[in-house]
Design an enzyme around this catalytic site. Structure first.
Site, PDB file in Angstrom:
ATOM      1  N   ASP A 161      43.172  44.204  29.905  1.00 42.84           N
ATOM      2  CA  ASP A 161      43.394  42.763  29.993  1.00 42.84           C
ATOM      3  C   ASP A 161      44.595  42.456  30.887  1.00 42.84           C
ATOM      4  OD1 ASP A 161      42.845  40.093  29.407  1.00 42.84           O
ATOM      5  OD2 ASP A 161      42.646  40.479  27.256  1.00 42.84           O
ATOM      6  N   GLU A 194      40.290  42.611  34.234  1.00 42.08           N
ATOM      7  CA  GLU A 194      40.298  41.146  34.243  1.00 42.08           C
ATOM      8  C   GLU A 194      41.168  40.634  35.403  1.00 42.08           C
ATOM      9  OE1 GLU A 194      40.130  39.082  30.728  1.00 42.08           O
ATOM     10  OE2 GLU A 194      38.954  40.628  29.732  1.00 42.08           O
ATOM     11  N   TRP A 195      41.391  41.477  36.364  1.00 38.82           N
ATOM     12  CA  TRP A 195      42.258  41.242  37.502  1.00 38.82           C
ATOM     13  C   TRP A 195      41.968  39.931  38.226  1.00 38.82           C
ATOM     14  CZ3 TRP A 195      42.850  45.824  41.514  1.00 38.82           C
ATOM     15  CH2 TRP A 195      43.815  45.506  42.466  1.00 38.82           C
ATOM     16  N   PRO A 196      40.720  39.690  38.688  1.00 41.57           N
ATOM     17  CA  PRO A 196      40.495  38.446  39.446  1.00 41.57           C
ATOM     18  C   PRO A 196      40.675  37.183  38.621  1.00 41.57           C
ATOM     19  CG  PRO A 196      38.433  39.623  39.113  1.00 41.57           C
ATOM     20  CD  PRO A 196      39.520  40.537  38.667  1.00 41.57           C
ATOM     21  N   TYR A 198      42.905  36.566  36.315  1.00 44.49           N
ATOM     22  CA  TYR A 198      44.323  36.216  36.238  1.00 44.49           C
ATOM     23  C   TYR A 198      44.917  35.894  37.608  1.00 44.49           C
ATOM     24  CZ  TYR A 198      44.380  37.384  31.314  1.00 44.49           C
ATOM     25  OH  TYR A 198      44.142  37.380  29.963  1.00 44.49           O
ATOM     26  N   ASP A 222      36.897  33.342  28.835  1.00 44.91           N
ATOM     27  CA  ASP A 222      36.157  34.018  27.770  1.00 44.91           C
ATOM     28  C   ASP A 222      34.919  33.211  27.386  1.00 44.91           C
ATOM     29  OD1 ASP A 222      38.223  35.817  27.735  1.00 44.91           O
ATOM     30  OD2 ASP A 222      38.832  35.438  25.673  1.00 44.91           O
TER      31      ASP A 222
END
Length: 411
Positions: A161, A194-196, A198, A222
């Site tokens: 995450d 979940e890089w892109p 954030y 989500d």
């Protein structure tokens, strides 16, 4: 329409180039499938008050048992994934992450051994920042140690995450470093990022780079157990398809988040829509539901072999929206064997079933049904729609918020 066709050609050409730039760990050649606890079970930690629904080894052992006994493993769902809230509040004396001793008394290694004994794989969760989204210890400044710990436990997938990272630079560095650390362990561990998601509020993601480090990645909020959530994911995907479709392929996938079929918030038609559209989008299929208590209808839909075959098609190309006409959307996905998956989605939320007609020349830049094709309906029920010529039109009746999923094969 010429502009739409030009975009589709561009997406297909770019996908061929992008496929060579995937993370080179040999994993996720098709979208991963499994079960993940978060949407259904959240951060339940009071096992005294709610022993069957708290995040504990009992939950994952029971889910693994059901996945084998009820045909989920045989349908392709192979990962049993732990999300946030599994950890103790602090690291151990050697600085290693540790499971909460009351809720996971046997430890993660023993849980992994049990899951593996069932012919399944274990996924686990951590965070790129100082703390996880729920406030447990994060992996910042511990990337190598945490990767080694996960490998020593026999973990097969890491969901990583992006909460509590101070800067975008630290976020990106953390995702890169954990990818390298996982590969350095020598264990095959699927890397879910979940890089892109954030990055997007401040910066356009570099998907070519992200695919070099991650096996799949979240782009959007989500998922919730509601039609409005499913609809927002589909709308976002269509709006951004020019930047995200071309990069997806074997080894790296866009992840629209969990399947919530079998819970409480979706009607039958909306559940059909989620399953059909996740297949069209070549999405990872991670259920978040209670497999111990699931309706026969939801089980039939989630285990539908024809839909799963579309999702897992080895060509590995993500589908895209061809056209939108008022409340109807037409999507297609190129498949192996000169075939296409086609989805007719009715976004209208009032009234009754409506018909949508379209010329078959819309599909595959005019080649999907040239000179003729067979059309098979997969959802909401399997049926043979017949053989059509290149100049034919197809008419489908679709319920409000429902989808008709088709497979079109050139003859």
């Amino acid at each position: 329409m010429a502009a739409v066709r030009a975009l589709r050609w561009a997406l297909l050409a770019a996908a061929a180039v992008a496929a060579a730039r995937a993370l080179d760990n040999g994993l996720a050649r098709t979208p991963p499938m499994g079960w993940l606890h978060w949407e259904r079970f959240l951060c339940g930690t009071d096992c005294g008050a709610d022993p069957r629904r708290c995040v504990s080894e009992r939950l994952f052992v029971e889910m693994a048992d059901v996945m084998v006994a009820e045909g989920w493993r045989d349908a392709g769902y192979e990962f049993v994934c732990i999300d946030d809230c599994w950890m103790a509040p602090t690291r151990d004396e050697q600085g290693r992450l540790q499971a909460d001793p009351k809720r996971f008394p046997s430890g993660i290694r023993k849980l992994a051994d049990y899951v593996h004994s069932k012919g399944l794989k274990l996924g686990i969760y951590s965070d790129v920042g100082n703390k996880t989204c729920a406030g447990f210890p994060g992996s910042y400044n511990h990337y190598d140690l945490d990767a080694q710990t996960f490998a020593s436990w026999g973990v097969d997938l890491l969901k990583f995450d992006g909460c509590n990272s101070d800067t975008l630079e630290l976020l990106a560095e953390g995702y890169r470093r954990m990818s390298l650390a996982l590969n350095k362990t020598g264990r095959s561990i699927v890397y879910s990022c979940e890089w892109p998601f954030y990055l997007r509020p401040m910066k356009q993601p570099n998907y070519t780079e992200i695919k070099q480090y991650c096996n799949h990645w979240r782009n959007f909020f989500d998922v919730y157990d509601s039609w409005s959530s499913i609809k927002s994911i589909l709308d976002w995907t269509a709006l951004h398809q020019d930047s995200i479709v071309k990069i997806a392929g074997p080894g790296g996938w866009n992840d629209p988040d969990m399947l919530v079929i079998g819970n409480f918030g979706l009607s039958w038609d909306q559940a059909v829509t989620q399953m059909a559209m996740w297949a069209i989008m070549a999405a990872p299929l991670f259920m978040s539901n209670d497999l111990r208590h699931i309706s026969p209808e939801a089980k039939w839909l989630l285990q539908n072999k024809e839909v799963i075959a579309i999702n897992q098609d080895p060509l590995g190309k993500q589908g895209y929206q061809i056209t939108k006409d008022k409340n109807f959307e037409l999507w297609e996905r190129p498949l192996s064997g000169q075939a296409y998956a086609v989805a007719v989605l009715n976004q209208q939320e009032i009234g009754g079933p409506r018909n949508f007609s379209f010329p078959l020349t819309f599909l595959g830049n005019g080649l999907a049904c040239n000179p003729a094709c067979s059309v098979w309906q997969v959802l909401p029920a399997s049926r043979d729609c017949g053989v059509y010529s290149w100049v034919s039109s197809l008419s489908m009746e679709v319920n409000p918020t429902g989808t008709v999923l088709l497979k079109v094969v050139a003859l």
